[in-house]
Design an enzyme around this catalytic site. Structure first.
Site, short mmCIF file in Angstrom:
data_model
loop_
_atom_site.label_atom_id
_atom_site.label_comp_id
_atom_site.label_asym_id
_atom_site.label_seq_id
_atom_site.Cartn_x
_atom_site.Cartn_y
_atom_site.Cartn_z
N LYS A 5 39.24 26.55 30.60
CA LYS A 5 40.50 27.18 30.88
C LYS A 5 40.80 28.40 31.05
CE LYS A 5 41.73 25.13 27.05
NZ LYS A 5 41.25 24.03 26.51
N LYS A 64 33.41 24.42 37.18
CA LYS A 64 32.01 24.38 37.07
C LYS A 64 31.14 23.35 37.85
CE LYS A 64 30.69 25.63 32.81
NZ LYS A 64 30.39 25.78 31.31
N LEU A 65 31.71 23.30 39.12
CA LEU A 65 30.71 22.35 39.92
C LEU A 65 29.65 22.94 40.18
CD1 LEU A 65 33.71 21.18 42.18
CD2 LEU A 65 32.13 19.66 41.23
N GLY A 91 38.08 28.97 21.68
CA GLY A 91 37.27 30.13 22.12
C GLY A 91 37.50 30.26 23.59
N HIS A 92 38.17 31.38 24.12
CA HIS A 92 38.35 31.72 25.50
C HIS A 92 37.32 32.79 25.83
CE1 HIS A 92 41.89 29.79 24.99
NE2 HIS A 92 42.39 30.22 23.69
N ASN A 147 39.94 27.94 16.02
CA ASN A 147 38.84 26.97 16.53
C ASN A 147 38.54 27.02 18.22
OD1 ASN A 147 41.40 25.98 16.89
ND2 ASN A 147 40.95 23.86 16.51
N PRO A 156 25.24 24.22 20.08
CA PRO A 156 24.89 23.36 21.54
C PRO A 156 26.07 22.49 21.88
CG PRO A 156 23.07 23.52 20.16
CD PRO A 156 24.19 23.93 19.26
N THR A 201 32.96 29.49 19.88
CA THR A 201 33.39 30.16 18.58
C THR A 201 32.42 29.72 17.52
OG1 THR A 201 35.72 29.32 18.92
CG2 THR A 201 35.09 29.16 16.89
N THR A 202 31.48 28.67 17.59
CA THR A 202 30.47 28.47 16.53
C THR A 202 29.05 28.80 17.16
OG1 THR A 202 30.53 26.23 17.32
CG2 THR A 202 31.90 26.74 15.49
N GLN A 230 41.61 23.33 22.95
CA GLN A 230 40.86 22.06 23.04
C GLN A 230 40.89 21.19 24.10
OE1 GLN A 230 42.64 23.23 19.85
NE2 GLN A 230 40.84 24.35 19.82
N ASP A 266 36.76 23.05 26.26
CA ASP A 266 35.40 23.87 26.84
C ASP A 266 35.30 23.53 28.47
OD1 ASP A 266 34.94 24.81 24.39
OD2 ASP A 266 33.89 23.12 23.96
P1 IMP Z 1 38.33 21.41 13.92
O1 IMP Z 1 39.44 21.90 15.03
O2 IMP Z 1 37.84 22.68 13.49
O3 IMP Z 1 39.03 20.87 12.65
O4 IMP Z 1 37.35 20.69 14.60
C1 IMP Z 1 37.70 19.07 14.78
C2 IMP Z 1 36.79 18.72 16.10
O5 IMP Z 1 37.25 19.57 17.28
C3 IMP Z 1 35.36 19.11 15.89
O6 IMP Z 1 34.56 18.03 16.47
C4 IMP Z 1 35.18 20.40 16.73
O7 IMP Z 1 33.94 20.61 17.19
C5 IMP Z 1 36.31 20.19 17.92
N1 IMP Z 1 36.69 21.43 18.12
C6 IMP Z 1 37.82 22.23 17.66
N2 IMP Z 1 38.14 23.37 18.49
C7 IMP Z 1 37.16 23.05 19.71
C8 IMP Z 1 37.07 23.71 20.95
O8 IMP Z 1 37.70 24.94 21.06
N3 IMP Z 1 36.14 23.28 21.96
C9 IMP Z 1 35.31 22.17 21.48
N4 IMP Z 1 35.52 21.54 20.39
C10 IMP Z 1 36.43 21.85 19.55
#
Ligand code: IMP
Length: 496
Positions: free
Chosen positions: A25, A390-391, A49-50, A47, A364, A360-361, A253, A22
């Site tokens: 990118k 993000k400065l 999210g762009h 997992n 916060p 994605t989720t 990630q 996050d």
């Molecule tokens: P998973 O990738 O869904 O298995 O999650 C494993 C860990 O990676 C969790 O702590 C998620 O919150 C974190 N995570 C997965 N994808 C992202 C992302 O795109 N940004 C930030 N954290 C992520």
């Protein structure tokens, strides 16, 4: 926006994150998308999210590479072999692009990317539901079980969507394994999860057998029809083209979430470093000429569970973030500011200022100060060429703290041939949760710049206070800033 001459001589550039993901990118990949001919994703799945801003619109993609907005210019976007693909989500994203009139004529999907099944999503969700204090806080997208099944040789590949008999046999075997795993959990919970909207509202549920193999295969063959025009041997394509045209590699990630180099076990299940990215794209690290690592300009965020030594508000923040949402936060912390005496409030205000809520989720994101011990660790598997993003989020801060080292406060800990003892100073983080939980950060405090960075497009015009902090970070870590992003728009970018 015109890129500096340095890019004229390059053919391969990778962009990965050196923190917990996050870091923005999407903007950088979008910016460099105009430079590249081919844009490749090599790790992660839905997992990620762009968020991409284009004028007043915002687009959030999970699987499609951020470079898709350049498809109309003939750019090729590739989803590489190292990714995990939930075909439902990919089909939805393609349909969304089509509805918006955005082309995806040059999209390619690796035939050997990993295919996520409902069984894997269910195992992810059930496992997290039962894990109690040990939960990772995953995104619930089936990422871990999909990679896990690949490693234990019961996973499926995208190419299986094109061969009905093989698909059937492999789904059947995966279901048999998954049923054995899920049988050890509370059946009511398993049933409830299999009926969640995310899993098609029970579409794959079978009251006696738990999973309906025929229903899965039927649906997956439908997805296969939609995806067939995109499925290719992308490894061969990438290898044929490397060195011949410009390629951009888009990470997912961040290094601190890497299964190999992250803060284990609170990590995702792919190697999010530039090494993992190169391999997941069909190449290896030596093919990458410029590896850009992104960090947020002097702060850090983390989503999900796991140690975060510099978190504003410590445990209270972690607990709050695990169940809060933006609306609740607005109500409860209405008066919080980035200069609040109360650390928890400061962290909330920073989250609001930086819009730090999961793409994605929607969770916060926990907020904290820039952590140099973790950065030094991340640099061991990255390169020193850095993008700062993000400065502008820190524009109103009276002061900015940077963690330069930790004091270890735990029990003696054997680390190979070393023993880490109470009171030891650590400059490079040890990426094991059992150590990081016991690290107390030591901070250097700097005055903030207290003004907008709007309109600044040369390094020398940045406020002196900002340059002082950056100089400190450069001296203490050896980073070499290449790009400085002072806002979300393409124009708000300084090439150093
Ligand atoms: P998973 O990738 O869904 O298995 O999650 C494993 C860990 O990676 C969790 O702590 C998620 O919150 C974190 N995570 C997965 N994808 C992202 C992302 O795109 N940004 C930030 N954290 C992520």
């Amino acid at each position: 926006m015109k890129l500096p001459a340095m890019f004229d001589n390059l053919l391969t550039v990778a962009v990965t994150c050196l923190q917990f993901g996050d870091t923005g990118k999407g903007k950088i990949v979008d910016l460099l998308g105009s430079w590249a001919k081919i844009i490749v994703r090599g790790t992660g799945g839905a997992n990620a999210g762009h968020t991409i801003r284009l004028g007043k619109s915002e687009y959030i993609f999970h699987l499609i590479p951020s470079g898709i907005l350049h498809d109309a210019d003939g750019k090729i976007n590739i989803i590489g072999n190292g990714t995990v693909i939930d075909p439902r989500i990919l089909c939805e994203e393609i349909a969304f692009l089509q509805q918006q009139g955005l082309p995806c004529n040059h999209l390619m999907l690796a035939l050997n990317a990993n295919l996520t099944l409902p069984t894997q999503v269910a195992r992810d969700r059930v496992g997290e539901g039962e894990a109690g204090a040990g939960k990772i806080g995953t995104t619930g997208r089936g990422i871990g079980p999909t990679y896990g099944d690949h490693v234990i040789r019961i996973g499926l590949k995208i190419n299986d969507l094109l061969n009905p008999d093989i698909l059937f046999a492999k789904v059947k075997a995966n279901v048999a394994f998954s049923v054995r795993v899920l049988a050890s959990y509370d059946p009511e919970m398993v049933k409830a999860i299999l009926r969640q909207a995310y899993l098609g509202g029970g579409m794959f549920y079978h009251p006696e057998k738990m999973f309906d193999v025929d229903a899965i295969v039927r649906k997956y063959l439908e997805y296969g029809k939609i995806l067939a025009p995109f499925i290719r041997d992308t490894d061969a394509f990438v290898r044929q083209n490397v060195g011949k045209c410009r390629m951009l590699f888009e990470g997912a990630q961040g290094t601190l979430l890497s299964v190999k180099h992250g803060t284990s076990p609170f990590v995702t299940s792919s190697d999010c470093t530039v090494n993992g990215l190169a391999e997941g794209a069909g190449l290896n690290r030596s093919h990458i000429q410029l590896a850009l690592g992104i960090i947020k300009g002097f702060y850090e965020t983390r989503v999900g569970e796991g140690p975060f030594p510099t978190e504003f508000g410590g445990d209270a923040s972690a607990v709050w973030c695990s169940s809060a949402n933006r609306e609740l936060e607005k109500e409860k912390f209405a008066g919080a500011t980035v200069n609040d005496k109360n650390e928890l409030n400061r962290g909330v205000a920073l989250r609001v200022a930086g819009n730090e809520y999961g793409a994605t989720t929607k969770r916060p994101r926990r907020t904290g100060r820039l952590d140099l011990p973790l950065l030094r660790h991340a640099l061991l598997s990255g390169s020193n060429d850095i993008v700062l993003t993000k400065l502008d989020v820190l524009n109103d801060c009276d002061e900015i703290q940077i963690c330069d080292s930790y004091v270890y406060m735990g029990q003696p800990y054997r680390y190979g041939d070393r023993t880490i003892s109470l009171g030891d100073n650590l400059e490079v983080a040890i990426p094991a949760a059992e150590v990081l939980w016991h690290c107390r950060p030591l901070y250097q405090t700097f005055p903030g710049w207290k003004r907008s960075l709007g309109g600044i497009n040369a390094y020398g015009d940045l406020p002196g206070e900002l340059i002082d902090i950056l100089t400190f970070v450069m001296l203490r870590t050896g980073i070499n800033p290449r790009i400085i992003s002072t806002g979300a728009d393409r124009e708000e970018t300084i090439f150093v």
